[in-house]
Design a protein around this motif. Structure first.
Motif, short mmCIF file in Angstrom:
data_model
loop_
_atom_site.label_atom_id
_atom_site.label_comp_id
_atom_site.label_asym_id
_atom_site.label_seq_id
_atom_site.Cartn_x
_atom_site.Cartn_y
_atom_site.Cartn_z
N PHE A 115 0.83 -1.20 0.00
CA PHE A 115 0.00 0.00 0.00
C PHE A 115 0.87 1.26 0.00
O PHE A 115 0.61 2.19 -0.77
CB PHE A 115 -0.95 0.00 1.21
CG PHE A 115 -1.83 1.21 1.25
CD1 PHE A 115 -2.87 1.37 0.34
CD2 PHE A 115 -1.61 2.23 2.17
CE1 PHE A 115 -3.67 2.50 0.36
CE2 PHE A 115 -2.40 3.36 2.20
CZ PHE A 115 -3.44 3.49 1.29
N THR A 116 1.90 1.27 0.84
CA THR A 116 2.80 2.42 0.90
C THR A 116 3.52 2.63 -0.43
O THR A 116 3.63 3.76 -0.92
CB THR A 116 3.83 2.24 2.03
OG1 THR A 116 3.14 1.97 3.24
CG2 THR A 116 4.69 3.47 2.19
N ILE A 117 4.01 1.54 -1.01
CA ILE A 117 4.69 1.62 -2.30
C ILE A 117 3.73 2.15 -3.37
O ILE A 117 4.10 3.02 -4.17
CB ILE A 117 5.24 0.22 -2.69
CG1 ILE A 117 6.34 -0.20 -1.72
CG2 ILE A 117 5.75 0.22 -4.12
CD1 ILE A 117 6.76 -1.65 -1.85
N PHE A 118 2.48 1.68 -3.36
CA PHE A 118 1.48 2.13 -4.32
C PHE A 118 1.18 3.62 -4.15
O PHE A 118 1.11 4.36 -5.14
CB PHE A 118 0.20 1.29 -4.17
CG PHE A 118 -0.93 1.77 -5.04
CD1 PHE A 118 -0.91 1.51 -6.40
CD2 PHE A 118 -1.97 2.48 -4.51
CE1 PHE A 118 -1.95 1.96 -7.22
CE2 PHE A 118 -3.01 2.94 -5.31
CZ PHE A 118 -2.99 2.68 -6.67
N VAL A 119 1.04 4.08 -2.90
CA VAL A 119 0.73 5.48 -2.64
C VAL A 119 1.87 6.38 -3.14
O VAL A 119 1.62 7.40 -3.79
CB VAL A 119 0.45 5.72 -1.14
CG1 VAL A 119 0.42 7.21 -0.80
CG2 VAL A 119 -0.87 5.08 -0.75
N PHE A 120 3.11 6.00 -2.83
CA PHE A 120 4.25 6.80 -3.31
C PHE A 120 4.30 6.81 -4.84
O PHE A 120 4.59 7.84 -5.45
CB PHE A 120 5.56 6.29 -2.73
CG PHE A 120 5.86 6.83 -1.36
CD1 PHE A 120 6.08 8.18 -1.17
CD2 PHE A 120 5.90 5.98 -0.28
CE1 PHE A 120 6.35 8.69 0.09
CE2 PHE A 120 6.17 6.48 0.99
CZ PHE A 120 6.39 7.83 1.18
#
Length: 151
Positions: free
Chosen positions: A77-82
């Motif tokens: 999720f964090t990777i996708f948001v960035f």
């Protein structure tokens, strides 16, 4: 003040020995670190191409790949948001500023302007431009520099 004796232009033999040694040590350390970082890749290439088994089995351990996959799943999720933030920012900049041309073109300079700036005769300048090799002697007089050619 410009020290004319320390100007080095394409003259490696004029470089100080300590500077040369420092540069060689830095280069050696850099290449050593690079080879160390890519050691698993070198081992894999040697194994695939020549069948040489020179790598540590723990480098290509299945548990390591499981740990990496768990990390990616846990942080997806964090990777996708960035990724969305950076892509959105790039698209925004392209839309807002993509058609602007802020770079200024360098104006054409005539031989006359060059000769006036460097305080040399225009005929000498034209002659210098046609030569393949030219040697200058720079003379300092009262904080001003004078150029004389030795053809």
């Amino acid at each position: 003040m410009l020290d004319l004796k320390k100007i080095i232009i394409e003259k490696p033999e004029a470089i100080d020995k300590t500077v040369s040694l420092r540069d060689k040590i830095i280069t050696f350390i850099f290449w050593g670190a690079l080879i160390y970082i890519f050691r698993p890749l070198f081992a894999l290439i040697l194994w695939i191409l020549f069948g040489m088994h020179i790598f540590n089995p723990e480098v290509f351990n299945i548990e390591l790949y499981d740990e990496i996959s768990r990390f990616l799943v846990k942080n997806s999720f964090t990777i996708f948001v960035f990724a969305v933030i950076f892509i959105t920012w790039a698209v925004y900049n392209k839309i807002m500023y993509g058609k602007l041309r802020r770079r200024k073109f360098v104006p054409k300079v005539t031989d006359k302007e060059i000769a006036e700036f460097f305080k040399v005769d225009i005929e000498k300048l034209k002659k210098w431009k046609e030569l393949k090799y030219i040697k200058f002697k720079i003379i300092e007089k009262n904080n001003n520099f004078e150029i004389s050619d030795s053809l």
